[in-house]
Scaffold this active site. Structure first.
Site, PDB file in Angstrom:
ATOM      1  N   SER A  27       0.846  -1.132  -0.037  1.00 35.04           N
ATOM      2  CA  SER A  27      -0.059  -0.157   0.142  1.00 35.04           C
ATOM      3  C   SER A  27       0.920   1.221  -0.153  1.00 35.04           C
ATOM      4  CB  SER A  27      -0.924   0.081   1.373  1.00 35.04           C
ATOM      5  OG  SER A  27      -1.536   1.212   1.395  1.00 35.04           O
TER       6      SER A  27
ATOM      7  N   TYR B 229      -1.706   0.998  10.617  1.00 31.74           N
ATOM      8  CA  TYR B 229      -1.854   0.285   9.425  1.00 31.74           C
ATOM      9  C   TYR B 229      -0.699   0.728   8.570  1.00 31.74           C
ATOM     10  CZ  TYR B 229      -3.661  -0.955   4.633  1.00 31.74           C
ATOM     11  OH  TYR B 229      -3.874  -1.404   3.476  1.00 31.74           O
TER      12      TYR B 229
END
Length: 251
Positions: free
Chosen positions: A144, A157
């Site tokens: 990501s 995250y």
């Protein structure tokens, strides 16, 4: 084996209910892929995902797999590789967590890290070893852009994805020359059930767009893929913004 354009005949999706993982599977089935294993926790959703891919003409098997059970990864994934060669492994599992809650709940924060990083390290190494033993194949890791630089709003995250990204890059270097390719995919904000209700970030994308980028990356044997591609340039700038200014940006 893959065809001349890099499209696999067989696919193992780690995270068998992942919307991105299933979008990749559908796209590859439409090209050449005929055998698919969906690995995930047994559930009606996993069964429904398998049925949906079978309807497209693929031979699909649901495999019991839990990212949070590293001790069981060798046995669970070994059964898949024992059935025959796997051309492509797609590591697609992960959780977003709840930053506001997880900052005050260390156990919840650890669960995010264990799923996104520890579980991925375990499963990634098991699959990399199996691919190396068979002498060919690709491991595609869904990272990501959140891992490129920690942001105040999702650093738990983001830090787990930063670890995963670094691990995947190093694994790719370790496997260079063995016949096994590692491709890291760095999507931005993807419109999925996981992100439903969150403010949409600039350059938002879809599972289908990520699937297209994965296919194109496989065809050119890319090591890193950004989705959309413009994020490569955006992040190259943000990576060097001084921290006092970075804190003030509306990210």
């Amino acid at each position: 084996m893959k065809d001349a354009f890099g499209i696999p005949q067989s696919l193992l999706v780690l995270g068998g209910t992942s919307e991105i993982g299933l979008a990749v599977a559908r796209r590859l089935i439409a090209r050449r892929t005929r055998t698919v294993w969906l690995a995930g926790r047994p559930s009606p959703d996993l069964d429904a995902a398998a049925d949906g891919l079978r309807a497209l003409g693929a031979d699909v098997h649901a495999v019991a797999f839990d990212a949070l059970d590293p001790a069981g990864h060798e046995e669970a994934l070994g059964k898949v590789f024992a059935e025959g060669d796997v051309d492509l492994v797609l590591l697609a599992f992960g959780v977003l967590g709840d930053q506001a809650n997880d900052e005050g709940d260390p156990a919840a924060a650890v669960r995010v890290a264990q799923t996104n990083y520890t579980g991925a390290v375990s499963a990634g190494l098991v699959c990399a070893g199996a691919l190396q033993n068979q002498g060919h194949g690709s491991l595609v890791v869904l990272s990501s852009v959140a891992g490129e630089r920690a942001r105040r709003t999702n650093f738990i995250y983001g830090s787990s994805k930063a670890g995963l990204d670094a691990f995947a890059q190093g694994l790719g270097d370790a496997l260079h020359g063995t016949g096994v390719q590692v491709m890291v995919v760095r999507p931005g904000f993807v419109r999925t059930k996981m992100t439903a209700g969150l403010p949409e970030a600039p350059l938002a994308t879809t599972p289908e767009a990520v699937a297209l980028a994965v296919e194109q990356g496989l065809r050119r044997r890319a090591e890193t893929v950004w989705v959309p591609g413009a994020l490569r340039h955006v992040m190259s700038v943000l990576r060097h913004v001084p921290r006092p200014l970075f804190r003030r940006l509306p990210l």
